[in-house]
Design a protein around this motif. Sequence first.
Motif, PDB file in Angstrom:
ATOM      1  N   ILE A  40       0.853  -1.185   0.000  1.00  0.00           N
ATOM      2  CA  ILE A  40       0.000   0.000   0.000  1.00  0.00           C
ATOM      3  C   ILE A  40       0.893   1.241   0.000  1.00  0.00           C
ATOM      4  O   ILE A  40       1.649   1.480   0.939  1.00  0.00           O
ATOM      5  CB  ILE A  40      -0.954   0.011   1.223  1.00  0.00           C
ATOM      6  CG1 ILE A  40      -1.697  -1.334   1.337  1.00  0.00           C
ATOM      7  CG2 ILE A  40      -1.933   1.169   1.114  1.00  0.00           C
ATOM      8  CD1 ILE A  40      -2.498  -1.743   0.124  1.00  0.00           C
ATOM      9  N   LEU A  41       0.801   1.995  -1.094  1.00  0.00           N
ATOM     10  CA  LEU A  41       1.636   3.190  -1.263  1.00  0.00           C
ATOM     11  C   LEU A  41       1.261   4.264  -0.235  1.00  0.00           C
ATOM     12  O   LEU A  41       0.103   4.344   0.144  1.00  0.00           O
ATOM     13  CB  LEU A  41       1.450   3.735  -2.679  1.00  0.00           C
ATOM     14  CG  LEU A  41       1.891   2.770  -3.793  1.00  0.00           C
ATOM     15  CD1 LEU A  41       1.418   3.284  -5.152  1.00  0.00           C
ATOM     16  CD2 LEU A  41       3.394   2.579  -3.766  1.00  0.00           C
ATOM     17  N   LYS A  42       2.216   5.135   0.140  1.00  0.00           N
ATOM     18  CA  LYS A  42       3.613   4.992  -0.267  1.00  0.00           C
ATOM     19  C   LYS A  42       4.472   4.396   0.851  1.00  0.00           C
ATOM     20  O   LYS A  42       5.510   3.807   0.603  1.00  0.00           O
ATOM     21  CB  LYS A  42       4.224   6.382  -0.577  1.00  0.00           C
ATOM     22  CG  LYS A  42       3.507   7.193  -1.592  1.00  0.00           C
ATOM     23  CD  LYS A  42       4.187   8.600  -1.623  1.00  0.00           C
ATOM     24  CE  LYS A  42       3.324   9.547  -2.403  1.00  0.00           C
ATOM     25  NZ  LYS A  42       3.827  10.948  -2.245  1.00  0.00           N
ATOM     26  N   GLY A  43       4.031   4.608   2.088  1.00  0.00           N
ATOM     27  CA  GLY A  43       4.891   4.322   3.235  1.00  0.00           C
ATOM     28  C   GLY A  43       5.407   2.893   3.301  1.00  0.00           C
ATOM     29  O   GLY A  43       6.523   2.654   3.773  1.00  0.00           O
ATOM     30  N   THR A  68      -7.373   8.499   1.898  1.00  0.00           N
ATOM     31  CA  THR A  68      -8.420   8.478   2.925  1.00  0.00           C
ATOM     32  C   THR A  68      -8.682   9.895   3.399  1.00  0.00           C
ATOM     33  O   THR A  68      -7.770  10.709   3.498  1.00  0.00           O
ATOM     34  CB  THR A  68      -8.000   7.626   4.136  1.00  0.00           C
ATOM     35  OG1 THR A  68      -6.684   7.977   4.519  1.00  0.00           O
ATOM     36  CG2 THR A  68      -8.059   6.151   3.836  1.00  0.00           C
ATOM     37  N   LYS A  71      -9.225  10.457   8.074  1.00  0.00           N
ATOM     38  CA  LYS A  71      -8.514   9.312   8.647  1.00  0.00           C
ATOM     39  C   LYS A  71      -8.077   9.579  10.093  1.00  0.00           C
ATOM     40  O   LYS A  71      -7.514  10.607  10.399  1.00  0.00           O
ATOM     41  CB  LYS A  71      -7.287   9.014   7.802  1.00  0.00           C
ATOM     42  CG  LYS A  71      -6.528   7.792   8.231  1.00  0.00           C
ATOM     43  CD  LYS A  71      -5.571   7.364   7.149  1.00  0.00           C
ATOM     44  CE  LYS A  71      -4.450   8.354   6.941  1.00  0.00           C
ATOM     45  NZ  LYS A  71      -3.431   8.277   7.964  1.00  0.00           N
ATOM     46  N   GLY A  72      -8.324   8.620  10.947  1.00  0.00           N
ATOM     47  CA  GLY A  72      -7.868   8.718  12.311  1.00  0.00           C
ATOM     48  C   GLY A  72      -8.742   9.611  13.190  1.00  0.00           C
ATOM     49  O   GLY A  72      -8.557   9.652  14.386  1.00  0.00           O
ATOM     50  N   ASP A 102      -3.290   2.025  12.126  1.00  0.00           N
ATOM     51  CA  ASP A 102      -3.582   3.071  13.102  1.00  0.00           C
ATOM     52  C   ASP A 102      -5.067   2.945  13.472  1.00  0.00           C
ATOM     53  O   ASP A 102      -5.435   2.089  14.280  1.00  0.00           O
ATOM     54  CB  ASP A 102      -3.226   4.400  12.423  1.00  0.00           C
ATOM     55  CG  ASP A 102      -3.229   5.584  13.352  1.00  0.00           C
ATOM     56  OD1 ASP A 102      -3.664   5.456  14.494  1.00  0.00           O
ATOM     57  OD2 ASP A 102      -2.799   6.671  12.929  1.00  0.00           O
ATOM     58  N   VAL A 105      -9.105   2.053   9.603  1.00  0.00           N
ATOM     59  CA  VAL A 105     -10.094   2.407   8.578  1.00  0.00           C
ATOM     60  C   VAL A 105      -9.635   1.948   7.190  1.00  0.00           C
ATOM     61  O   VAL A 105     -10.395   1.341   6.434  1.00  0.00           O
ATOM     62  CB  VAL A 105     -10.368   3.937   8.598  1.00  0.00           C
ATOM     63  CG1 VAL A 105     -11.148   4.378   7.371  1.00  0.00           C
ATOM     64  CG2 VAL A 105     -11.119   4.314   9.868  1.00  0.00           C
ATOM     65  N   ASP A 158       6.095   9.284   7.003  1.00  0.00           N
ATOM     66  CA  ASP A 158       6.446  10.682   6.730  1.00  0.00           C
ATOM     67  C   ASP A 158       5.708  11.671   7.608  1.00  0.00           C
ATOM     68  O   ASP A 158       4.714  11.346   8.255  1.00  0.00           O
ATOM     69  CB  ASP A 158       6.109  11.020   5.267  1.00  0.00           C
ATOM     70  CG  ASP A 158       4.597  11.161   5.047  1.00  0.00           C
ATOM     71  OD1 ASP A 158       3.846  10.257   5.461  1.00  0.00           O
ATOM     72  OD2 ASP A 158       4.165  12.194   4.500  1.00  0.00           O
ATOM     73  N   ARG A 164      10.822   9.967   5.264  1.00  0.00           N
ATOM     74  CA  ARG A 164      10.579   8.576   4.862  1.00  0.00           C
ATOM     75  C   ARG A 164      11.877   7.777   4.775  1.00  0.00           C
ATOM     76  O   ARG A 164      11.899   6.570   5.025  1.00  0.00           O
ATOM     77  CB  ARG A 164       9.890   8.521   3.497  1.00  0.00           C
ATOM     78  CG  ARG A 164       8.453   8.999   3.480  1.00  0.00           C
ATOM     79  CD  ARG A 164       7.784   8.539   2.182  1.00  0.00           C
ATOM     80  NE  ARG A 164       6.587   9.300   1.867  1.00  0.00           N
ATOM     81  CZ  ARG A 164       5.359   9.021   2.309  1.00  0.00           C
ATOM     82  NH1 ARG A 164       5.181   8.008   3.114  1.00  0.00           N
ATOM     83  NH2 ARG A 164       4.325   9.748   1.945  1.00  0.00           N
TER      84      ARG A 164
HETATM   85  C1  PRP Z   1      -0.807   5.354   6.410  1.00  0.00           C
HETATM   86  C2  PRP Z   1      -0.455   3.887   6.389  1.00  0.00           C
HETATM   87  C3  PRP Z   1      -1.781   3.218   6.175  1.00  0.00           C
HETATM   88  C4  PRP Z   1      -2.736   4.136   6.863  1.00  0.00           C
HETATM   89  C5  PRP Z   1      -3.061   3.579   8.217  1.00  0.00           C
HETATM   90  O1  PRP Z   1      -0.836   5.833   5.113  1.00  0.00           O
HETATM   91  O2  PRP Z   1       0.445   3.575   5.374  1.00  0.00           O
HETATM   92  O3  PRP Z   1      -2.099   3.093   4.814  1.00  0.00           O
HETATM   93  O4  PRP Z   1      -2.096   5.403   7.019  1.00  0.00           O
HETATM   94  O5  PRP Z   1      -3.970   4.412   8.879  1.00  0.00           O
HETATM   95  P1  PRP Z   1      -5.386   3.921   9.362  1.00  0.00           P
HETATM   96  O6  PRP Z   1      -5.209   2.612  10.056  1.00  0.00           O
HETATM   97  O7  PRP Z   1      -5.789   5.033  10.315  1.00  0.00           O
HETATM   98  O8  PRP Z   1      -6.315   3.829   8.194  1.00  0.00           O
HETATM   99  P2  PRP Z   1      -0.888   7.388   4.729  1.00  0.00           P
HETATM  100  O9  PRP Z   1      -2.307   7.787   4.478  1.00  0.00           O
HETATM  101  O10 PRP Z   1      -0.134   8.169   5.742  1.00  0.00           O
HETATM  102  O11 PRP Z   1      -0.192   7.416   3.306  1.00  0.00           O
HETATM  103  P3  PRP Z   1       1.360   7.247   2.888  1.00  0.00           P
HETATM  104  O12 PRP Z   1       1.741   5.814   3.212  1.00  0.00           O
HETATM  105  O13 PRP Z   1       1.379   7.511   1.428  1.00  0.00           O
HETATM  106  O14 PRP Z   1       2.171   8.240   3.701  1.00  0.00           O
END
Ligand code: PRP
Length: 174
Positions: A40-43, A68, A71-72, A102, A105, A158, A164
């Motif tokens: 799942i991009l990007k992290g 999203t 989110k959170g 986290d 969601v 990030d 990152r």
């Molecule tokens: C982060 C992480 C998950 C999501 C988890 O991605 O990679 O995809 O948040 O959060 P959740 O459990 O609250 O749904 P982010 O949206 O920061 O995108 P990135 O990886 O591109 O930075």
Amino acid sequence: MTDPNLRVLISSERIQARIRELGEQISRDYPEGPLHFICILKGATFFMTDLARAMKRDVYVDFMGISTYGKGKTSSGEVKVTKDLDISLEGANVLVVEDIVDSGVTLNYLLHMLQQRKPRSLRIAALLDKPERRLRPVSVSYVGFQIPDEFVVGYGLDYGEKYRNLDDVCVLEP
Ligand code: PRP
């Protein structure tokens, strides 16, 4: 890189050692056929590439982009696919690879969507898990580290796209 706002939470050495363990465990759990990694991009790209190399078996890799909103903050965060997979999942053993779970969601939504593509099996591997923050239930089969509710960066994670490429997972002090 020295940054006074960063405190190392999980060192690069601990991350890499844990990934080697996970690679061996996951390899044992899937004795036959290729395993499809969905990153799942990007992290998650950093974790995914190290985990794939720690695997003692064939691994196919594919990528999915998600965005999203809310989110959170609320359990009704809206999830949108911004880049879909190239490879069919029908009949495949699929492992979704995430950097962090986290609120849950994102993965809660994603798992329902991926189930409709009829994989043979569907599990999640996440480097980091913040169970205190959960709003939606998610079953994570492979967890690198459970961490407290602190804002973390590095090893893919990030803050405004920065940090990152740190080797360690660090707490970004307020
Ligand atoms: C982060 C992480 C998950 C999501 C988890 O991605 O990679 O995809 O948040 O959060 P959740 O459990 O609250 O749904 P982010 O949206 O920061 O995108 P990135 O990886 O591109 O930075």
